[in-house]
Design a protein around this motif. Structure first.
Motif, PDB file in Angstrom:
ATOM      1  N   GLU A 260       3.871  -1.183  -1.299  1.00  0.00           N
ATOM      2  CA  GLU A 260       3.028  -1.872  -2.277  1.00  0.00           C
ATOM      3  C   GLU A 260       3.247  -1.428  -3.715  1.00  0.00           C
ATOM      4  OE1 GLU A 260      -1.182  -0.867  -1.760  1.00  0.00           O
ATOM      5  OE2 GLU A 260      -0.564   0.887  -0.613  1.00  0.00           O
TER       6      GLU A 260
ATOM      7  N   THR B 297      -0.968   0.457   5.716  1.00  0.00           N
ATOM      8  CA  THR B 297      -0.049   1.093   4.771  1.00  0.00           C
ATOM      9  C   THR B 297       0.048   2.580   5.114  1.00  0.00           C
ATOM     10  OG1 THR B 297       0.532   1.335   2.433  1.00  0.00           O
ATOM     11  CG2 THR B 297      -1.791   1.573   2.997  1.00  0.00           C
TER      12      THR B 297
ATOM     13  N   ASP C 228       1.553  -5.539   6.521  1.00  0.00           N
ATOM     14  CA  ASP C 228       2.259  -4.262   6.389  1.00  0.00           C
ATOM     15  C   ASP C 228       2.610  -4.115   4.910  1.00  0.00           C
ATOM     16  OD1 ASP C 228       4.130  -2.215   6.263  1.00  0.00           O
ATOM     17  OD2 ASP C 228       5.212  -2.833   8.064  1.00  0.00           O
ATOM     18  N   GLU C 229       1.921  -3.188   4.227  1.00  0.00           N
ATOM     19  CA  GLU C 229       2.038  -3.072   2.775  1.00  0.00           C
ATOM     20  C   GLU C 229       2.525  -1.688   2.348  1.00  0.00           C
ATOM     21  OE1 GLU C 229      -1.488  -4.607   0.821  1.00  0.00           O
ATOM     22  OE2 GLU C 229      -1.776  -6.131   2.380  1.00  0.00           O
ATOM     23  N   VAL C 230       3.417  -1.096   3.140  1.00  0.00           N
ATOM     24  CA  VAL C 230       3.829   0.278   2.867  1.00  0.00           C
ATOM     25  C   VAL C 230       4.621   0.417   1.564  1.00  0.00           C
ATOM     26  CG1 VAL C 230       3.812   0.917   5.301  1.00  0.00           C
ATOM     27  CG2 VAL C 230       5.928   0.123   4.260  1.00  0.00           C
TER      28      VAL C 230
END
Length: 386
Positions: A201, A227, A197-199
């Motif tokens: 980033e 994301t 989960d790279e929201v």
């Protein structure tokens, strides 16, 4: 009629509940992670043009060609990966749906998924809805990193996936190279898929660098990257996100996504394609803006003598409220919103067992400077009252 066992296994979102409580008391919402300032004019204009140009019917369920090409290009620029927009990209209704579709596509009932704790509150219900069994690995303060031996012990013959959220919500920890290499080596050893989960980033501070697990050796074929546009472009209400995965996994995610939501809003996908093409200066300004807001909120918390952990990324501050003498985090959070007009998220909502989070609350600084200043003024009253 009785509800299903799966629904009885979890409660309503604590974050959404505290937001309603905040509205009832006319408070300042530092609980829910949405900006109270507007999205960039360019992205709003692109959405209006898309509607006027007729992009108002169903799009291809896994995303319009324009947004999938834009995603592929952005991933190449920022992560150095060649992503096939035809077979490795799925556009979804926000990262929340992306996570649900991924777990349902990957996991059979009874299979296990490893989750670092504290965790974003949706991961627990996602496991219940997908029939999987969560195994928790603690991230301990002050650094909020994990012990490699504890992570290894969490892997079993039933482990199918591990969720890695970086920059991390709620702690703000950014997983570094060594941590990611440890995770990658265990995924390879135990034949486990990583779901990242790279929201957040692009929201990073103090020189910290975002590292996507999919870029490490051997991980491209066993990583699902999730994301969204919500946090980076201040459009949390648009519900447009995307999932990157190898073709075989993408096929399963697309099928699940189709029957969950059919597709994300067509005109907003066209607008998203424009946003994804923003120059690097946009992300530099985003980091500078949030670093400033982080400093403002940190200063107000210091004035109120609230102990907190300075985040390395994302836009939250986790605070330790054990010194205020309340029975638990929920009692503190309710007192704060009802008596002092500031809403926070009780820490227990980020743990599988409430007592583990009873000393924490989470603040967000994704707000106007004036909003943060007003909250800071109210927090001074908290200090005076204790």
């Amino acid at each position: 009629m009785p509800l299903s066992r799966r629904v009885q296994g979890f409660t309503e979102s604590v974050i959404r509940g505290i937001t309603r409580e905040c509205m009832k008391y006319g408070g300042i919402n530092l609980a829910q992670g949405y900006p109270d300032f507007d999205a960039p004019e360019e992205i709003k204009g692109a959405a209006l043009r898309a509607i006027q140009e007729g992009h108002n019917q169903y799009a291809i369920t896994w995303g319009t060609p324009s947004i999938r090409k834009a995603i592929s290009h952005k991933v190449k620029v920022y992560q150095g990966l060649e992503i096939d927009p035809e077979e490795e990209v799925t556009v979804v209704c926000g990262a929340t749906e992306g996570m649900m579709a991924t777990l349902m596509a990957l996991l059979n009932p009874g299979e296990e998924v490893i989750i670092f704790e504290p965790f974003y509150e949706n991961y627990g219900p996602d496991c219940i809805l997908s029939g999987s069994v969560p195994r928790y690995v603690p991230l301990r303060p002050p650094a909020f990193t994990f012990a490699p031996e504890e992570l290894r012990a969490a892997f079993t013959p039933k482990t199918r996936a591990i969720i890695v959220n970086t920059p991390h919500n709620p702690t703000g920890h950014v997983f570094d190279q060594k941590e990611m290499e440890t995770i990658a080596s265990l995924c390879l050893e135990f034949d486990v898929t990583a779901v990242t989960d790279e929201v957040y980033e692009h929201i990073l501070f103090d020189g910290h660098r975002h590292l996507s697990l999919s870029t490490l050796p051997g991980m491209r074929e066993r990583t699902v990257t999730i994301t969204s546009l919500s946090k980076t472009y201040s459009v949390t209400g648009w519900r447009v996100g995307y999932v990157l995965a190898p073709p075989a996994i993408t096929s399963g995610i697309r099928k699940t996504h189709d029957f969950l939501t059919v597709g994300a809003p067509a005109p907003l996908q066209e607008a998203a394609a424009a946003a994804l093409a923003f120059p690097d200066t946009y992300y530099q300004k985003l980091r500078t803006m949030y670093e400033h807001k982080r400093g403002l909120l940190a200063g107000y918390l210091e004035e109120a003598e609230i102990h907190f952990y300075m985040p390395q990324g994302a836009y939250y501050i986790l605070a330790d409220i054990s010194g205020f003498g309340f029975p638990d985090d929920t009692a503190f959070a309710m007192h704060l919103v009802r008596e002092h007009g500031v809403a926070t998220v009780p820490g227990s909502s980020f743990y599988h067992a409430a007592p583990l989070g009873r000393e924490f609350v989470r603040f967000t600084f994704s707000k106007k400077d004036e909003t943060l200043a007003a909250a800071g003024k109210n927090l001074k009253n908290l200090k005076a009252a204790t």
